[in-house]
Motif scaffolding. Structure first.
Motif, PDB file in Angstrom:
ATOM      1  N   ARG A  79       0.831  -1.209   0.000  1.00 18.78           N
ATOM      2  CA  ARG A  79       0.000   0.000   0.000  1.00 18.78           C
ATOM      3  C   ARG A  79       0.865   1.258   0.000  1.00 18.78           C
ATOM      4  O   ARG A  79       0.562   2.233  -0.679  1.00 18.78           O
ATOM      5  CB  ARG A  79      -0.925   0.005   1.221  1.00 18.78           C
ATOM      6  N   ALA A  80       1.944   1.227   0.770  1.00 20.12           N
ATOM      7  CA  ALA A  80       2.810   2.400   0.877  1.00 20.12           C
ATOM      8  C   ALA A  80       3.481   2.739  -0.447  1.00 20.12           C
ATOM      9  O   ALA A  80       3.790   3.903  -0.714  1.00 20.12           O
ATOM     10  CB  ALA A  80       3.869   2.178   1.954  1.00 20.12           C
ATOM     11  N   THR A  81       3.725   1.729  -1.275  1.00 20.75           N
ATOM     12  CA  THR A  81       4.388   1.942  -2.561  1.00 20.75           C
ATOM     13  C   THR A  81       3.415   1.899  -3.724  1.00 20.75           C
ATOM     14  O   THR A  81       3.826   1.978  -4.882  1.00 20.75           O
ATOM     15  CB  THR A  81       5.487   0.887  -2.778  1.00 20.75           C
ATOM     16  N   SER A  82       2.113   1.736  -3.432  1.00 21.15           N
ATOM     17  CA  SER A  82       1.066   1.744  -4.462  1.00 21.15           C
ATOM     18  C   SER A  82       1.299   0.683  -5.528  1.00 21.15           C
ATOM     19  O   SER A  82       1.241   0.941  -6.731  1.00 21.15           O
ATOM     20  CB  SER A  82       0.962   3.128  -5.113  1.00 21.15           C
ATOM     21  N   VAL A  83       1.593  -0.539  -5.071  1.00 17.20           N
ATOM     22  CA  VAL A  83       1.726  -1.668  -5.985  1.00 17.20           C
ATOM     23  C   VAL A  83       0.807  -2.782  -5.514  1.00 17.20           C
ATOM     24  O   VAL A  83       0.204  -2.703  -4.441  1.00 17.20           O
ATOM     25  CB  VAL A  83       3.186  -2.169  -6.059  1.00 17.20           C
ATOM     26  N   SER A  84       0.694  -3.823  -6.294  1.00 20.33           N
ATOM     27  CA  SER A  84      -0.166  -4.935  -5.915  1.00 20.33           C
ATOM     28  C   SER A  84       0.390  -5.650  -4.697  1.00 20.33           C
ATOM     29  O   SER A  84       1.583  -5.577  -4.391  1.00 20.33           O
ATOM     30  CB  SER A  84      -0.286  -5.929  -7.075  1.00 20.33           C
ATOM     31  N   HIS A  85      -0.457  -6.370  -4.001  1.00 17.77           N
ATOM     32  CA  HIS A  85      -0.030  -7.116  -2.819  1.00 17.77           C
ATOM     33  C   HIS A  85       0.981  -8.196  -3.169  1.00 17.77           C
ATOM     34  O   HIS A  85       1.749  -8.636  -2.310  1.00 17.77           O
ATOM     35  CB  HIS A  85      -1.250  -7.736  -2.134  1.00 17.77           C
ATOM     36  N   ALA A  86       0.979  -8.619  -4.425  1.00 15.07           N
ATOM     37  CA  ALA A  86       1.908  -9.679  -4.836  1.00 15.07           C
ATOM     38  C   ALA A  86       3.329  -9.175  -5.043  1.00 15.07           C
ATOM     39  O   ALA A  86       4.274  -9.967  -5.028  1.00 15.07           O
ATOM     40  CB  ALA A  86       1.405 -10.337  -6.130  1.00 15.07           C
ATOM     41  N   ALA A  87       3.505  -7.864  -5.243  1.00 17.03           N
ATOM     42  CA  ALA A  87       4.824  -7.345  -5.613  1.00 17.03           C
ATOM     43  C   ALA A  87       5.888  -7.585  -4.548  1.00 17.03           C
ATOM     44  O   ALA A  87       6.974  -8.100  -4.854  1.00 17.03           O
ATOM     45  CB  ALA A  87       4.716  -5.858  -5.948  1.00 17.03           C
ATOM     46  N   PRO A  88       5.655  -7.227  -3.271  1.00 20.68           N
ATOM     47  CA  PRO A  88       6.692  -7.498  -2.272  1.00 20.68           C
ATOM     48  C   PRO A  88       7.010  -8.982  -2.133  1.00 20.68           C
ATOM     49  O   PRO A  88       8.172  -9.362  -1.933  1.00 20.68           O
ATOM     50  CB  PRO A  88       6.080  -6.930  -0.979  1.00 20.68           C
ATOM     51  N   THR A  89       5.987  -9.817  -2.230  1.00 19.82           N
ATOM     52  CA  THR A  89       6.214 -11.260  -2.135  1.00 19.82           C
ATOM     53  C   THR A  89       7.076 -11.740  -3.290  1.00 19.82           C
ATOM     54  O   THR A  89       7.959 -12.597  -3.118  1.00 19.82           O
ATOM     55  CB  THR A  89       4.869 -12.008  -2.128  1.00 19.82           C
ATOM     56  N   HIS A  90       6.830 -11.203  -4.474  1.00 15.04           N
ATOM     57  CA  HIS A  90       7.622 -11.583  -5.648  1.00 15.04           C
ATOM     58  C   HIS A  90       9.107 -11.294  -5.427  1.00 15.04           C
ATOM     59  O   HIS A  90       9.971 -12.098  -5.799  1.00 15.04           O
ATOM     60  CB  HIS A  90       7.115 -10.818  -6.874  1.00 15.04           C
ATOM     61  N   HIS A  91       9.409 -10.153  -4.835  1.00 17.77           N
ATOM     62  CA  HIS A  91      10.805  -9.746  -4.661  1.00 17.77           C
ATOM     63  C   HIS A  91      11.482 -10.383  -3.452  1.00 17.77           C
ATOM     64  O   HIS A  91      12.669 -10.687  -3.504  1.00 17.77           O
ATOM     65  CB  HIS A  91      10.891  -8.224  -4.533  1.00 17.77           C
ATOM     66  N   GLY A  93       9.783 -12.765  -0.994  1.00 15.79           N
ATOM     67  CA  GLY A  93       9.239 -14.022  -0.499  1.00 15.79           C
ATOM     68  C   GLY A  93       8.364 -13.835   0.725  1.00 15.79           C
ATOM     69  O   GLY A  93       7.191 -14.172   0.722  1.00 15.79           O
ATOM     70  N   ASP A  94       8.933 -13.293   1.774  1.00  9.08           N
ATOM     71  CA  ASP A  94       8.191 -13.080   3.010  1.00  9.08           C
ATOM     72  C   ASP A  94       8.848 -11.948   3.786  1.00  9.08           C
ATOM     73  O   ASP A  94       9.819 -11.326   3.327  1.00  9.08           O
ATOM     74  CB  ASP A  94       8.134 -14.366   3.849  1.00  9.08           C
ATOM     75  N   LYS A  95       8.314 -11.666   4.961  1.00  6.21           N
ATOM     76  CA  LYS A  95       8.834 -10.562   5.770  1.00  6.21           C
ATOM     77  C   LYS A  95      10.290 -10.797   6.151  1.00  6.21           C
ATOM     78  O   LYS A  95      11.103  -9.867   6.148  1.00  6.21           O
ATOM     79  CB  LYS A  95       7.969 -10.383   7.015  1.00  6.21           C
ATOM     80  N   ARG A  96      10.628 -12.016   6.475  1.00  5.87           N
ATOM     81  CA  ARG A  96      12.019 -12.322   6.831  1.00  5.87           C
ATOM     82  C   ARG A  96      12.945 -12.052   5.656  1.00  5.87           C
ATOM     83  O   ARG A  96      14.063 -11.550   5.825  1.00  5.87           O
ATOM     84  CB  ARG A  96      12.120 -13.779   7.293  1.00  5.87           C
TER      85      ARG A  96
END
Length: 229
Positions: A79-91, A93-96
């Protein structure tokens, strides 16, 4: 001191959005992806293809500074970067994985800062200055419980930054009896001192008006000279 020590691409879809991607060739093989999104919250900001991973790391550092590590989530980061929810996971994987990438970035920056100065005392000052300038990275870098400890990039970056610290201690220990052992002990003592001063400053236990550079140099000089007997 002798020298030691990305960006990724993302293909994202948000099924809740109407997304139009237009490829604009700028010059040669250089291309920019412009994203025009319409959501209930309004239009999203475009991002440059290839810059998203760095943008996510920058946003993660800002979010941690604002809400803390515990409350950070990949959805909030999206949300902070205005991208889809899948984008951070793609780059990541997870929070760790995200925190590991932040730690890698921090160790690389730290190595660069330490390499840019000369002398045992100035390395200590540069270490403390880095911590004060990049408190989020500094915190994450030394929280192995939050990271993928055996991540190859993390191992390499961490080893490189610590090698710069070790090299300064090796110079002041050279020629002493058991110099290899002395070097290791001196490096640990100097690191502990600089890290402790940085932590005291970041936690508000040293006044903001403290001459941190002068205090660091004085403490390291005392460490080298040893206490009076």
């Amino acid at each position: 001191m002798a020298g030691l020590l990305g960006a990724g691409t993302c293909r994202c879809q948000d099924v809740q959005d109407t997304t139009v991607l237009s490829m604009q060739r700028l010059s040669g093989d250089d291309e920019r992806v412009t994203t025009k999104n319409t959501t209930a919250a309004g239009p999203r900001r475009p991002y440059h293809h290839g810059d998203l991973r760095r943008a996510l790391l920058d946003a993660a550092a800002s979010e941690i500074a604002r809400i803390g590590i515990a409350d950070l989530s990949l959805r909030a980061l999206a949300r902070a970067t205005s991208v889809s929810h899948a984008a951070p996971t793609h780059h990541f994987g997870d929070k760790r994985g995200l925190l590991t990438a932040l730690a890698v970035q921090g160790h690389r920056w730290l190595a660069g800062e330490l390499e840019a100065v000369d002398g045992f005392l100035e390395v200590g000052v540069a270490y403390v200055d880095f911590a004060v300038a990049h408190p989020v990275h500094f915190e994450v870098m030394f929280r192995p419980d939050l990271l993928h400890r055996d991540d190859p990039e993390l191992v390499l970056a961490r080893t490189a930054s610590r090698a710069v610290l070790q090299s300064g201690a090796a110079k002041i220990s050279a020629g002493t009896e058991g110099s290899a052992q002395s070097s290791g002990s001196a490096a640990l003592a100097a690191w502990s001192l600089a890290h402790g001063l940085a932590t005291l400053r970041l936690t508000g236990n040293l006044p903001p008006t403290t001459d941190l550079a002068g205090l660091t140099r004085a403490a390291l000089r005392q460490l080298v000279a040893g206490p009076p007997i």
